[in-house]
Design an enzyme around this catalytic site. Structure first.
Site, short mmCIF file in Angstrom:
data_model
loop_
_atom_site.label_atom_id
_atom_site.label_comp_id
_atom_site.label_asym_id
_atom_site.label_seq_id
_atom_site.Cartn_x
_atom_site.Cartn_y
_atom_site.Cartn_z
N LYS A 1 0.59 -1.00 0.12
CA LYS A 1 -0.45 -0.10 -0.08
C LYS A 1 0.92 1.48 -0.07
CE LYS A 1 -4.21 -0.17 2.58
NZ LYS A 1 -4.84 -0.26 3.81
C1 E4P Z 1 -8.08 0.31 3.42
O1 E4P Z 1 -7.12 -0.54 3.00
C2 E4P Z 1 -8.22 0.99 5.03
O2 E4P Z 1 -7.12 -0.16 5.42
C3 E4P Z 1 -9.40 1.08 5.38
O3 E4P Z 1 -10.99 0.50 4.91
C4 E4P Z 1 -9.55 2.63 6.09
O4 E4P Z 1 -10.76 3.20 7.41
P1 E4P Z 1 -11.28 3.68 8.12
O5 E4P Z 1 -11.58 5.14 7.04
O6 E4P Z 1 -12.56 3.21 8.93
O7 E4P Z 1 -9.71 4.16 9.07
#
Ligand code: E4P
Length: 215
Positions: A83
């Site tokens: 990521k």
């Molecule tokens: C995506 O890969 C992220 O890990 C995640 O969906 C972030 O979500 P949040 O806004 O609940 O932290």
């Protein structure tokens, strides 16, 4: 639409994987911090549990460092992708990693323009954050729909991971919008599987069978 789980909790991953519905996992530093253990050990264990793609996040800020860190992360297991946050440094890292055959998931995407840039740089996946857009009064699903429409129109192959999902309606909306993947928190998986009429129905079937089981 494939279903991923958005967590670093290995017990939760094992449970949803045992349901037979899981195609992959996404994690991030915030989710990992809740587990209070070495991040790379955690990612290694997750990659052993689930066959599909596992996203693990690079935390460097300079693109050269992102590339070096990503190579280490990707070397943990064959099914791991990295990521990379949407940013100018992130785009440079995505381009370099893609040229070396390392898959990336461009994260923290909040607009269609950002999505087009991530795809052009060579991201294998990108993650629009629906819930965080909703949190500031935007319409996360509308932006997801726009991204999918543009990608379909232009034959862009980057897979769209609908992320930051808060409730089951986000999952249905993501499927209707044409997201390739939804990454779903554990509690939302639980909400998806449960329905009060199913619970009542099972109780009634068991209760009624009691009446005839000894006949
Ligand atoms: C995506 O890969 C992220 O890990 C995640 O969906 C972030 O979500 P949040 O806004 O609940 O932290």
């Amino acid at each position: 639409m494939k279903l991923f789980i958005d967590t670093a909790n290995v017990e939760h991953i094992r449970e949803i994987n045992d349901w037979g519905v899981l195609s992959g996992v996404t994690t991030n530093p915030t989710l990992a911090s809740k587990e209070n253990r070495n991040y790379r050990d955690c990612v290694r264990e997750i990659a052993e549990i689930v066959d599909g793609p596992i996203s693990a996040e690079a935390i460097s800020c300079d693109w050269h460092e992102m590339v070096a860190e990503s190579k280490e992360i990707a070397a943990i297991a064959d099914n791991i992708n990295v990521k990379i946050p949407m940013s100018t440094e992130g785009l440079k890292a995505i381009k370099a990693l893609s040229a070396e055959g390392i898959k990336t998931n461009c994260t923290l995407v909040f607009s269609t323009n950002q999505a087009m840039l991530a795809a052009a740089a060579g991201a294998a996946y990108l993650s629009p954050f629906l819930g965080r857009l909703d949190d500031i009064g935007n319409d996360g699903l509308a932006i997801l729909e726009e991204i999918v429409e543009v990608f379909d129109l232009h034959g862009i192959e980057t897979e769209v991971i609908s992320a930051s999902l808060r409730h089951p309606q986000h999952v249905i909306g993501s499927a209707l919008a044409g997201a390739h993947i939804s990454t779903i928190p554990y509690n939302v998986f639980q909400q998806m599987v449960n329905h009060p009429l199913t619970t009542i129905g099972i109780e009634k079937f068991l209760c009624d069978f009691e009446k005839i089981k000894d006949l």
